[in-house]
Every structure is written in structure tokens, then in C-alpha cells.
Design a protein around this motif. Structure first.
Motif, PDB file in Angstrom:
ATOM      1  N   ALA A   1       0.836  -1.205   0.000  1.00 31.55           N
ATOM      2  CA  ALA A   1       0.000   0.000   0.000  1.00 31.55           C
ATOM      3  C   ALA A   1       0.868   1.251   0.000  1.00 31.55           C
ATOM      4  N   LEU A   2       1.901   1.267   0.839  1.00 33.30           N
ATOM      5  CA  LEU A   2       2.800   2.421   0.878  1.00 33.30           C
ATOM      6  C   LEU A   2       3.558   2.556  -0.441  1.00 33.30           C
ATOM      7  N   ALA A   3       3.972   1.425  -1.033  1.00 33.55           N
ATOM      8  CA  ALA A   3       4.668   1.468  -2.322  1.00 33.55           C
ATOM      9  C   ALA A   3       3.779   2.067  -3.402  1.00 33.55           C
ATOM     10  N   THR A   4       2.486   1.783  -3.344  1.00 35.89           N
ATOM     11  CA  THR A   4       1.559   2.311  -4.345  1.00 35.89           C
ATOM     12  C   THR A   4       1.505   3.833  -4.289  1.00 35.89           C
ATOM     13  N   TYR A   5       1.472   4.392  -3.087  1.00 34.09           N
ATOM     14  CA  TYR A   5       1.444   5.855  -2.969  1.00 34.09           C
ATOM     15  C   TYR A   5       2.738   6.471  -3.503  1.00 34.09           C
ATOM     16  N   HIS A   6       3.870   5.870  -3.158  1.00 37.68           N
ATOM     17  CA  HIS A   6       5.144   6.383  -3.688  1.00 37.68           C
ATOM     18  C   HIS A   6       5.177   6.266  -5.217  1.00 37.68           C
ATOM     19  N   ALA A   7       4.634   5.162  -5.751  1.00 36.08           N
ATOM     20  CA  ALA A   7       4.615   4.982  -7.202  1.00 36.08           C
ATOM     21  C   ALA A   7       3.733   6.030  -7.871  1.00 36.08           C
TER      22      ALA A   7
ATOM     23  N   LYS B   1      10.780   6.619  -7.395  1.00 33.73           N
ATOM     24  CA  LYS B   1      11.295   5.308  -7.741  1.00 33.73           C
ATOM     25  C   LYS B   1      11.927   4.582  -6.551  1.00 33.73           C
ATOM     26  N   GLU B   2      12.856   5.221  -5.869  1.00 37.24           N
ATOM     27  CA  GLU B   2      13.619   4.539  -4.826  1.00 37.24           C
ATOM     28  C   GLU B   2      12.734   4.071  -3.663  1.00 37.24           C
ATOM     29  N   PRO B   3      11.891   4.952  -3.080  1.00 37.72           N
ATOM     30  CA  PRO B   3      11.039   4.442  -1.996  1.00 37.72           C
ATOM     31  C   PRO B   3      10.031   3.392  -2.469  1.00 37.72           C
ATOM     32  N   THR B   4       9.591   3.489  -3.730  1.00 31.04           N
ATOM     33  CA  THR B   4       8.678   2.470  -4.252  1.00 31.04           C
ATOM     34  C   THR B   4       9.356   1.104  -4.272  1.00 31.04           C
ATOM     35  N   LEU B   5      10.567   1.045  -4.829  1.00 31.72           N
ATOM     36  CA  LEU B   5      11.293  -0.221  -4.884  1.00 31.72           C
ATOM     37  C   LEU B   5      11.626  -0.742  -3.492  1.00 31.72           C
ATOM     38  N   SER B   6      11.994   0.162  -2.595  1.00 35.84           N
ATOM     39  CA  SER B   6      12.328  -0.255  -1.222  1.00 35.84           C
ATOM     40  C   SER B   6      11.122  -0.881  -0.533  1.00 35.84           C
ATOM     41  N   MET B   7       9.939  -0.269  -0.710  1.00 36.50           N
ATOM     42  CA  MET B   7       8.730  -0.806  -0.085  1.00 36.50           C
ATOM     43  C   MET B   7       8.345  -2.158  -0.700  1.00 36.50           C
ATOM     44  N   LEU B   8       8.502  -2.299  -2.013  1.00 35.45           N
ATOM     45  CA  LEU B   8       8.185  -3.578  -2.655  1.00 35.45           C
ATOM     46  C   LEU B   8       9.137  -4.679  -2.190  1.00 35.45           C
ATOM     47  N   GLU B   9      10.405  -4.339  -2.027  1.00 36.52           N
ATOM     48  CA  GLU B   9      11.370  -5.326  -1.530  1.00 36.52           C
ATOM     49  C   GLU B   9      11.093  -5.679  -0.075  1.00 36.52           C
ATOM     50  N   GLU B  10      10.638  -4.702   0.707  1.00 39.48           N
ATOM     51  CA  GLU B  10      10.238  -4.988   2.090  1.00 39.48           C
ATOM     52  C   GLU B  10       9.017  -5.904   2.106  1.00 39.48           C
ATOM     53  N   ALA B  11       8.081  -5.668   1.189  1.00 39.42           N
ATOM     54  CA  ALA B  11       6.899  -6.523   1.110  1.00 39.42           C
ATOM     55  C   ALA B  11       7.291  -7.955   0.764  1.00 39.42           C
ATOM     56  N   PHE B  12       8.291  -8.115  -0.115  1.00 41.24           N
ATOM     57  CA  PHE B  12       8.754  -9.463  -0.457  1.00 41.24           C
ATOM     58  C   PHE B  12       9.378 -10.136   0.761  1.00 41.24           C
ATOM     59  N   ARG B  13      10.135  -9.380   1.520  1.00 43.18           N
ATOM     60  CA  ARG B  13      10.767  -9.942   2.722  1.00 43.18           C
ATOM     61  C   ARG B  13       9.704 -10.393   3.724  1.00 43.18           C
ATOM     62  N   LEU B  14       8.587  -9.658   3.804  1.00 45.50           N
ATOM     63  CA  LEU B  14       7.514  -9.989   4.745  1.00 45.50           C
ATOM     64  C   LEU B  14       6.517 -10.990   4.165  1.00 45.50           C
ATOM     65  N   HIS B  15       6.663 -11.305   2.873  1.00 40.30           N
ATOM     66  CA  HIS B  15       5.745 -12.208   2.174  1.00 40.30           C
ATOM     67  C   HIS B  15       4.334 -11.622   2.161  1.00 40.30           C
TER      68      HIS B  15
END
Length: 643
Positions: free
Chosen positions: A560-566, A571-585
Motif C-alpha cells: 500500500a505504501l509502495a503504491t502511494y510512492h509509485a 522510484k527509490e522508496p517504491t522499490l524499497s517498499m516492494l522489496e520490504e513486502a517481499f521480505r515480509l511475504h
């Protein structure tokens, strides 16, 4: 007491709300709240008083959520806009007052004449609920004689009706079980009536060859005073089961009637008196109904022993699950498994709770997903023939393991065991959506809506939206919102669709209406103010700040946070949030291909690597990608649409 306001009539004695003489469907809690508000004649009723009056006898209940849900359902029924209320005014943080002019009428109480069963008198048995307490001893012999005579008349008329049915009437192949009336005189027993309706529906489907309408489809007729032929026509069935249930102390009394819809004639009626320790009541009644219609399966499934206390806790959990309060069900399912560790249905309910909480973004997946896996595995191990167990395992494969192929196998098994359950078709539509199988997704969504139109109303619009067919989605949502203008799920789907279509002015208005539907006029006003000052980017930044603040107190999905940044082109916070989401599954990652906000990342190596690790089909991402720029750089579109 009878109250009239606008085009509505509220009859407290009959516990009935009518619009232009037509009865409206309203659940017990919202009805009790409406009576409380209207009876105060414009005075403020605090949230604390509402909680005390409506929920004081219940435990494990989130009263804040319960009040918000009851208010929302009232507004939906009254078609009351929370932004410009005509009936219920919110005093933020304090309570509510009923602001419409009310005409009070005195109610003349007439002696209540027992309602005769529908159909011709000479072929229809009159079945009165058997008293739970022993009858008075006065005129004991006369009472016994009359009881014996009544039993003979009942037997004769039932046999006559049965003979006429078999001789002339067509076979009944489809059936709906209407919600049982709660005659306990205790509103806290409403869960028992709902639970027995659900179990009776499930057991008839399991023990017969009949086509059974799903529970969620018939719930709209709870308390409806309408001809059964009309209800049957709307549901597309040939037969109706209706009845009541009451619990007094350690005794349960249930009365059922089986009615042919086209002739409105009674086929069968029976009363059941059981101790509360007997949890096989629904199964016994279901087998009787199946036998009456010559549709019983050759081999009835073995009824497993269920501890009465565990069964009671399970029914409470199911009642909350079907009452738009799924996230309150966990303590009851948990209690049922603690009382009876081999209770497969309770483990399936618990697994579904954890899966729902993850998808809703309410809990940290690292905590909930292992619990979901454990609970679904226990359910399957305990009863491999339980449809709900396979449904829970299907959800585990999709949500916890990101494995749509195995999820599809399990949900197909669930459907084969219980083809009348609309939730299974809706879930399989989710699986097909992840796999980007459009035609199958739409077909399944239509099937789910047909089986449970109220519960699955947003499904088709959401699927059109996820395939970027925004006009089709908005057209479908418009139709659904005409019937339920303040349904929060429909409003959220419409807001998302308008955002993805880049109709930013309408999206901002939809976001404000969504907050109003959740009884939050302050934040609705803040969204409108943000848009007026800075267009859609200002609204996005407000939402980002809102959920970032919530993240400090509770779990918020990084997707959800990545979507707002997108949306802001960051770019950078969007990718960081998506990678965090992957880490959390986080489950939301499976749907990023559907959102055009992420299209600008297609050429980024980090994004490509993430897509591969998630396991999404590359063709799915590419086929839905539409070239677009972030909203901050598209100044022309922003200036035009924010005016």
C-alpha cells in the motif's frame, strides 16, 4: 410504538422497518440501534451508551467496530449520505443523533392470532411449536386427548399431502433454506439461529442430490414478510424450508416446514426437541428433508462427535464471519479448537481468519502465515472430506505459498464436496486472476455473484479493473451502488478504479465518500481540502502520511505504501517498499501487475528481479502495461483534472 419519518415506518412492536409499505431487510443489531436513536427524539446518544445497550451481554466483541458496522448498515438501508445526512448525524468522537422529523403513533396491541400455514386448509397440517416447559395439570385428561387427536390429524393430513405430491406434482430439485427465526426471546442467541441455518443448508447439500441455494444468498430474506412464491422465484428454487429455533436453558426446540413454492403447499413439517449437548440436530433434520423429497444420497456421511461447548464457540465464530465482522471471529474459532482439538471445521475457520487478516493487511504475515498453514493442515488431516478444510488449504497455497496451481487443485476439491458454496467460486476467481486467465476469472465471478449477490457484489467490477477495463468496471459498479450506495467495499473498488483510470477529481470524491462510509467525516473533509489545494498529488501525499503514521502503531502493508510512492513517481522508496513486502511475504505483491502505478518500473533491474522471485508470469506484467508518466510529471493532465 410506531415511528414514521420521511417515507419510512418503524414498528417497534413488530421489530419491522418499512419503506412505502415494503418491508426492508435489516439485521438485529442495526434495528436495535435505529430504535434507540429514533426513540430519543433528536437527543445525542453516546457511543458508550450504544455499546452498553447493544453489546453488554457479549464477550470477545470489538464494540467500536460493531457500532461503526451497525451505523453503516443503517445508512445503507435508509440511503443516508454521511456527508450530508438526513437521518443520522455523527458527532465526531462522541455519538449520534437522529435528526429527521419523526411522527409518533400509538400502537394498538391486538391479540396475536397464530398464523396458519400457507396452502389449502384441508391439506395443510397446523404445526405449533411444542412447549419446552411441562403443561399445566389443569384438565390434564382433556389436554392429553386433544394432543392425541391433533397428532392423528397431523399424521393424516401429512400423508394425504404426501400422496398428492407423489401423484400429481413435479419433483423438487432445488431448495433454499430461509434464515431460521430466533424465538428465544434473547438477542444474544441470534448466532444460534444463524449457525443452525448454515449447518442445515450445508447438511442438506451434503446428504442429498438437491441443488441448494447458498446461505449468503438467502440472508437478505431474514425477517422479510413476503410471499414464499416470490422469494422462491427470485432465488430460482422450487422448494423452501422455513422455521424457527429457540433455546431455553439446556433445551433446544426447532420447528421446520418444507413448502412447494409454485403451489404454496406444505409437504412436511416437524418439530425437534433436543438437549443442547446434541450437536447432530441439523444433520438429522437434513436427512429427513432429503428423504421426503426422495433425494437422499445412498450413503450418508458419518457424523463426527462434536463437543457441545466447542460447537457453540464455532457457531459464534461463523456468525461473526458472515456478519461482516470476520476479524472478530478468531477468539471463538480458537476457543473451539482448544475445547476440542480434533474439531476439523474449527481449524478451517481459524485458518480462514488468519488468511483474511493477511489479505486485509491487518496483521504481520510473518506472524499469521505460519498459523494459517498449521490450522489448514490440521483441518485436512482431521477430515479429508470436509469442503471447508480444502477451501482453507487452497487459501494457504495462494496466500502463504504463492502457489496458484496447488490452490486451484484444492479449491476444485472443495467445490466437488460442496458445490453450493459461493465463496469457493469467488476464491477460484482470485486464483484465475493471479494466473491472468481472464475469461475463466469473469465466468467464475459471475457464478459467485449469481449464488451470493450481496456478498460478492464488487467481484466483477474488481476483475474488470484488474484487467484495466475501467469503463466496464465503472458500469458494473454503478449498478451495484444503486442497490447499496454506502457499501464500503464497492466504494473502495470505485475509488481504486477511478485512480487507475486517472480520473483524479472523481477519485478524490470517492475517497472522501469512503471515509464517510466508515463514519470518519473529519478525514473525508481533509481529503477534499487537500484536493482543492493541490490536486491528486496532494491527496496521495495525505494518504501516504496517514498510513505512515498508522504504521507506527500497527501493521500496514508495504505494498500500500509502495503504491502511494509509485503514484508520485518516487522510484527509490517504491522499490524499497516492494522489496520490504517481499521480505515480509505480503500477499499484495501478487497483484502488482494489475496496477498501472508500477508501470514506470518495468525497465528497472530491481523490479524485474522482484517479479521473477515472486513467480508472476512475465507475460502477465507485459500484457497489462500501459505507457504512462507519474502524476507529478504529467502537469497538463493534472491541471485539467484537478479543476
Amino acid at each position: 410504538m410506531v415511528y414514521e419519518f420521511s417515507e419510512f415506518r418503524l414498528d417497534c412492536g413488530r421489530f419491522e422497518l418499512l419503506r412505502k409499505s415494503q418491508p426492508l431487510r435489516l439485521e438485529r443489531k442495526p434495528m436495535e440501534l435505529l430504535i434507540l436513536l429514533v426513540s430519543r427524539e433528536g437527543q445525542l446518544v453516546s457511543r458508550a451508551e450504544i455499546a452498553e445497550r447493544l453489546w453488554s451481554s457479549e464477550v470477545f466483541v470489538d464494540t467500536e467496530h460493531g457500532i461503526n458496522t451497525a451505523i453503516r448498515k443503517l445508512r445503507q438501508t435508509l440511503r443516508d449520505d454521511p456527508a450530508e445526512p438526513k437521518f443520522i448525524q455523527t458527532v465526531t468522537g462522541v455519538g449520534y443523533r437522529f435528526i429527521a422529523p419523526v411522527l409518533i403513533q400509538s400502537q394498538v396491541i391486538q391479540p396475536r392470532v397464530p398464523e396458519l400455514p400457507r396452502g389449502e386448509l384441508e391439506t395443510s397440517p397446523i404445526v405449533q411449536p411444542a412447549p419446552i416447559h411441562a403443561p399445566a395439570r389443569t384438565h390434564a385428561h382433556r389436554v392429553l386427548w386433544l394432543a392425541a387427536a391433533s397428532a392423528l390429524v397431523l399424521l393424516f393430513t401429512l400423508l394425504l399431502a404426501r400422496h398428492r405430491l407423489n401423484s400429481t406434482a413435479p419433483v423438487i430439485r432445488s431448495l433454499a433454506v430461509l434464515p431460521l427465526d430466533n424465538l428465544s426471546g434473547d438477542t444474544s442467541q441470534e448466532y444460534l439461529a444463524a449457525g443452525m441455518t448454515d449447518e442445515l443448508t450445508t447438511m442438506i447439500a451434503r446428504n442429498s442430490t438437491l441443488r441448494i441455494t447458498s446461505r449468503t444468498s438467502v440472508m437478505q430474506y431474514k425477517g422479510a414478510h413476503r410471499p414464499l412464491s416470490e422469494i422462491a422465484r427470485e432465488l430460482g428454487v422450487e422448494g423452501i424450508v422455513e422455521g424457527s429455533i429457540a433455546r431455553k436453558g439446556d433445551q433446544v426446540h426447532m420447528t421446520l416446514q418444507l413448502i412447494r413454492a409454485d403451489t404454496d403447499s406444505h409437504i412436511w413439517a416437524q418439530s425437534f426437541n433436543r438437549d443442547t449437548s446434541d450437536t447432530a440436530l441439523a444433520g438429522e433434520a437434513a436427512q429427513e428433508i432429503a428423504k421426503q423429497l426422495d433425494s437422499a444420497t445412498p450413503v450418508a456421511m458419518t457424523q463426527r462427535y462434536v463437543n457441545p461447548a466447542a460447537h457453540d464457540a464455532y457457531l459464534r465464530g461463523k456468525y461473526l464471519w458472515y456478519s461482516d465482522r470476520e476479524l472478530e471471529s478468531e477468539p471463538y474459532f480458537q476457543k473451539a479448537t482448544e475445547i476440542q482439538p480434533d474439531y476439523a471445521a474449527a481449524w478451517a475457520g481459524l485458518a480462514n481468519y488468519y488468511g483474511k487478516a493477511v489479505v486485509a493487511g491487518e496483521v504481520d504475515p510473518r506472524v499469521a502465515l505460519p498459523l494459517e498453514e498449521e490450522a489448514s493442515a490440521r483441518a485436512i488431516a482431521l477430515d479429508s472430506n470436509l469442503a471447508e478444510a480444502h477451501g482453507a488449504m487452497a487459501a494457504t497455497y495462494l496466500i502463504a505459498r504463492w502457489n496458484p496451481a496447488d490452490a486451484d487443485r484444492e479449491i476444485l476439491r472443495a467445490i466437488s464436496l460442496d458445490p453450493s458454496n459461493g465463496e469457493f467460486y469467488a476464491f477460484r476467481a482470485d486464483v484465475m486472476l493471479v494466473e491472468d486467465r481472464r475469461s475463466e476469472t469473469i465466468e467464475l465471478a459471475k457464478k459467485a455473484i449469481e449464488m451470493a449477490p450481496l456478498e460478492h457484489a464488487p467481484w466483477l467490477g474488481w476483475i474488470f479493473m484488474d484487467h484495466r477495463e475501467y469503463d466496464e468496471a465503472l458500469d458494473d459498479l454503478k449498478i451495484r451502488l444503486e442497490a447499496a450506495p454506502f457499501n464500503p467495499t464497492l466504494l473502495y473498488c470505485r475509488m481504486e478504479c477511478l485512480r487507475r483510470k486517472r480520473s483524479y477529481r472523481d477519485a478524490a470524491d470517492a475517497a472522501a465518500k469512503l471515509f464517510s462510509a466508515f463514519d470518519d467525516p473529519r478525514d473525508a473533509s481533509l481529503i477534499r481540502t487537500a484536493f482543492a489545494r493541490g490536486g491528486w498529488p496532494a491527496v496521495v501525499r495525505w494518504q501516504l502520511a496517514f498510513y505512515s503514521a498508522r504504521q507506527q502503531k500497527e501493521y500496514v502493508s508495504p505494498v500500500a505504501l509502495a503504491t502511494y510512492h509509485a503514484e508520485l513517481g518516487e522510484k527509490e522508496p517504491t522499490l524499497s517498499m516492494l522489496e520490504e513486502a517481499f521480505r515480509l511475504h505480503d500477499f499484495g505483491l501478487l497483484m502488482i501487475a494489475t496496477d498501472p502505478a508500477f508501470d514506470f518500473l518495468q525497465s528497472e533491474p530491481r523490479f524485474q528481479s522482484l517479479v521473477q522471485k515472486i513467480g508472476l508470469p512475465v507475460t502477465s506484467i507485459a500484457s497489462r502495461t500501459v505507457t504512462r508518466r507519474p502524476i507529478d510529471s504529467d502537469l497538463t493532465a493534472r491541471k485539467i483534472d484537478s479543476k
